[in-house]
Design a protein around this motif. Structure first.
Motif, PDB file in Angstrom:
ATOM      1  N   GLY A   7       0.777  -1.224   0.000  1.00 34.41           N
ATOM      2  CA  GLY A   7       0.000   0.000   0.000  1.00 34.41           C
ATOM      3  C   GLY A   7       0.809   1.275   0.000  1.00 34.41           C
ATOM      4  O   GLY A   7       0.310   2.326  -0.380  1.00 34.41           O
ATOM      5  N   ASP A   8       2.066   1.212   0.434  1.00 33.89           N
ATOM      6  CA  ASP A   8       2.872   2.431   0.539  1.00 33.89           C
ATOM      7  C   ASP A   8       4.224   2.304  -0.172  1.00 33.89           C
ATOM      8  O   ASP A   8       5.226   2.823   0.269  1.00 33.89           O
ATOM      9  CB  ASP A   8       3.061   2.814   2.003  1.00 33.89           C
ATOM     10  CG  ASP A   8       3.808   1.755   2.808  1.00 33.89           C
ATOM     11  OD1 ASP A   8       4.041   0.647   2.275  1.00 33.89           O
ATOM     12  OD2 ASP A   8       4.175   2.040   3.958  1.00 33.89           O
ATOM     13  N   ILE A   9       4.224   1.646  -1.319  1.00 30.69           N
ATOM     14  CA  ILE A   9       5.454   1.418  -2.083  1.00 30.69           C
ATOM     15  C   ILE A   9       5.837   2.682  -2.854  1.00 30.69           C
ATOM     16  O   ILE A   9       5.017   3.288  -3.533  1.00 30.69           O
ATOM     17  CB  ILE A   9       5.279   0.239  -3.063  1.00 30.69           C
ATOM     18  CG1 ILE A   9       4.935  -1.042  -2.313  1.00 30.69           C
ATOM     19  CG2 ILE A   9       6.514   0.053  -3.932  1.00 30.69           C
ATOM     20  CD1 ILE A   9       5.963  -1.475  -1.303  1.00 30.69           C
ATOM     21  N   THR A  10       7.098   3.068  -2.738  1.00 34.22           N
ATOM     22  CA  THR A  10       7.608   4.227  -3.469  1.00 34.22           C
ATOM     23  C   THR A  10       8.567   3.832  -4.588  1.00 34.22           C
ATOM     24  O   THR A  10       8.764   4.599  -5.530  1.00 34.22           O
ATOM     25  CB  THR A  10       8.342   5.192  -2.522  1.00 34.22           C
ATOM     26  OG1 THR A  10       9.429   4.512  -1.913  1.00 34.22           O
ATOM     27  CG2 THR A  10       7.404   5.725  -1.455  1.00 34.22           C
ATOM     28  N   THR A  11       9.165   2.659  -4.481  1.00 32.81           N
ATOM     29  CA  THR A  11      10.127   2.175  -5.463  1.00 32.81           C
ATOM     30  C   THR A  11       9.986   0.670  -5.592  1.00 32.81           C
ATOM     31  O   THR A  11       9.805  -0.019  -4.591  1.00 32.81           O
ATOM     32  CB  THR A  11      11.574   2.473  -5.014  1.00 32.81           C
ATOM     33  OG1 THR A  11      11.716   3.868  -4.794  1.00 32.81           O
ATOM     34  CG2 THR A  11      12.588   2.031  -6.045  1.00 32.81           C
ATOM     35  N   TYR A  12      10.069   0.159  -6.820  1.00 33.03           N
ATOM     36  CA  TYR A  12      10.142  -1.289  -6.980  1.00 33.03           C
ATOM     37  C   TYR A  12      10.985  -1.634  -8.195  1.00 33.03           C
ATOM     38  O   TYR A  12      11.161  -0.825  -9.105  1.00 33.03           O
ATOM     39  CB  TYR A  12       8.753  -1.935  -7.078  1.00 33.03           C
ATOM     40  CG  TYR A  12       8.040  -1.737  -8.399  1.00 33.03           C
ATOM     41  CD1 TYR A  12       8.264  -2.597  -9.468  1.00 33.03           C
ATOM     42  CD2 TYR A  12       7.129  -0.706  -8.570  1.00 33.03           C
ATOM     43  CE1 TYR A  12       7.601  -2.432 -10.669  1.00 33.03           C
ATOM     44  CE2 TYR A  12       6.460  -0.538  -9.762  1.00 33.03           C
ATOM     45  CZ  TYR A  12       6.708  -1.401 -10.804  1.00 33.03           C
ATOM     46  OH  TYR A  12       6.050  -1.235 -11.996  1.00 33.03           O
ATOM     47  N   SER A  13      11.510  -2.845  -8.181  1.00 35.25           N
ATOM     48  CA  SER A  13      12.212  -3.371  -9.345  1.00 35.25           C
ATOM     49  C   SER A  13      11.813  -4.825  -9.534  1.00 35.25           C
ATOM     50  O   SER A  13      11.540  -5.536  -8.567  1.00 35.25           O
ATOM     51  CB  SER A  13      13.733  -3.259  -9.187  1.00 35.25           C
ATOM     52  OG  SER A  13      14.204  -4.100  -8.152  1.00 35.25           O
ATOM     53  N   THR A  14      11.736  -5.236 -10.786  1.00 36.59           N
ATOM     54  CA  THR A  14      11.452  -6.625 -11.120  1.00 36.59           C
ATOM     55  C   THR A  14      12.633  -7.159 -11.915  1.00 36.59           C
ATOM     56  O   THR A  14      13.214  -6.442 -12.739  1.00 36.59           O
ATOM     57  CB  THR A  14      10.167  -6.765 -11.950  1.00 36.59           C
ATOM     58  OG1 THR A  14      10.276  -5.970 -13.133  1.00 36.59           O
ATOM     59  CG2 THR A  14       8.948  -6.327 -11.160  1.00 36.59           C
ATOM     60  N   THR A  15      12.978  -8.406 -11.661  1.00 32.33           N
ATOM     61  CA  THR A  15      14.095  -9.038 -12.353  1.00 32.33           C
ATOM     62  C   THR A  15      13.748 -10.489 -12.640  1.00 32.33           C
ATOM     63  O   THR A  15      13.205 -11.180 -11.783  1.00 32.33           O
ATOM     64  CB  THR A  15      15.380  -9.005 -11.496  1.00 32.33           C
ATOM     65  OG1 THR A  15      15.670  -7.652 -11.138  1.00 32.33           O
ATOM     66  CG2 THR A  15      16.570  -9.581 -12.244  1.00 32.33           C
ATOM     67  N   ILE A  16      14.049 -10.938 -13.835  1.00 33.11           N
ATOM     68  CA  ILE A  16      13.999 -12.357 -14.170  1.00 33.11           C
ATOM     69  C   ILE A  16      15.447 -12.786 -14.335  1.00 33.11           C
ATOM     70  O   ILE A  16      16.223 -12.136 -15.045  1.00 33.11           O
ATOM     71  CB  ILE A  16      13.191 -12.607 -15.455  1.00 33.11           C
ATOM     72  CG1 ILE A  16      11.724 -12.239 -15.212  1.00 33.11           C
ATOM     73  CG2 ILE A  16      13.323 -14.067 -15.896  1.00 33.11           C
ATOM     74  CD1 ILE A  16      10.839 -12.377 -16.429  1.00 33.11           C
ATOM     75  N   TYR A  17      15.814 -13.857 -13.640  1.00 38.11           N
ATOM     76  CA  TYR A  17      17.212 -14.259 -13.655  1.00 38.11           C
ATOM     77  C   TYR A  17      17.377 -15.765 -13.610  1.00 38.11           C
ATOM     78  O   TYR A  17      16.459 -16.497 -13.229  1.00 38.11           O
ATOM     79  CB  TYR A  17      17.969 -13.615 -12.494  1.00 38.11           C
ATOM     80  CG  TYR A  17      17.521 -14.042 -11.114  1.00 38.11           C
ATOM     81  CD1 TYR A  17      18.149 -15.083 -10.454  1.00 38.11           C
ATOM     82  CD2 TYR A  17      16.476 -13.400 -10.463  1.00 38.11           C
ATOM     83  CE1 TYR A  17      17.749 -15.473  -9.188  1.00 38.11           C
ATOM     84  CE2 TYR A  17      16.068 -13.784  -9.197  1.00 38.11           C
ATOM     85  CZ  TYR A  17      16.709 -14.822  -8.564  1.00 38.11           C
ATOM     86  OH  TYR A  17      16.306 -15.207  -7.312  1.00 38.11           O
ATOM     87  N   ILE A  18      18.555 -16.223 -14.030  1.00 30.72           N
ATOM     88  CA  ILE A  18      18.958 -17.616 -13.905  1.00 30.72           C
ATOM     89  C   ILE A  18      19.755 -17.721 -12.616  1.00 30.72           C
ATOM     90  O   ILE A  18      20.676 -16.939 -12.373  1.00 30.72           O
ATOM     91  CB  ILE A  18      19.826 -18.064 -15.101  1.00 30.72           C
ATOM     92  CG1 ILE A  18      19.026 -17.993 -16.399  1.00 30.72           C
ATOM     93  CG2 ILE A  18      20.354 -19.477 -14.875  1.00 30.72           C
ATOM     94  CD1 ILE A  18      19.852 -18.252 -17.649  1.00 30.72           C
ATOM     95  N   ASN A  19      19.378 -18.665 -11.774  1.00 27.87           N
ATOM     96  CA  ASN A  19      20.066 -18.852 -10.503  1.00 27.87           C
ATOM     97  C   ASN A  19      20.897 -20.128 -10.585  1.00 27.87           C
ATOM     98  O   ASN A  19      20.452 -21.208 -10.221  1.00 27.87           O
ATOM     99  CB  ASN A  19      19.060 -18.933  -9.351  1.00 27.87           C
ATOM    100  CG  ASN A  19      19.728 -18.861  -8.004  1.00 27.87           C
ATOM    101  OD1 ASN A  19      20.842 -18.396  -7.887  1.00 27.87           O
ATOM    102  ND2 ASN A  19      19.033 -19.325  -6.990  1.00 27.87           N
TER     103      ASN A  19
END
Length: 95
Positions: A7-19
């Motif tokens: 509800g109070d997010i100011t920043t986000y990042s999404t990543t798809i990666y190989i682990n």
């Protein structure tokens, strides 16, 4: 985790990666609200796409493909959410 967690997010990042032996990012996207407001994560958070795989990467995808969401809220608290993705089919477009 509830909808209040977002509800109070100011920043986000999404990543798809190989682990594998180390984390290998394939795609990433980030959003940062510079106005002092918040970002609505209750719906679609956008798309990330591209020609990202090399022939040598295809074998690494089975059981090693992950999605990660990192968020920062108004209080500066950071959270990381990770989900392992199931690979069902790998196709290659021939041009």
């Amino acid at each position: 985790m509830t909808s209040d967690d977002f509800g109070d997010i100011t920043t986000y990042s999404t990543t798809i990666y190989i682990n594998g032996s180390e984390k290998e990012p394939l795609l990433s996207n980030s959003v940062d609200d510079q106005t002092g407001g918040t970002i609505d994560l209750s719906g679609n958070i956008g798309k990330i796409y591209g020609d990202i795989l090399k022939d040598r990467d295809a074998d690494k995808l089975t059981d090693n493909l992950w999605f990660e969401l990192k968020t920062t809220n108004l209080r500066g608290e950071e959270n990381t959410y990770q989900v392992q993705l199931e690979t069902t089919e790998i196709t290659k477009e021939v041009k």
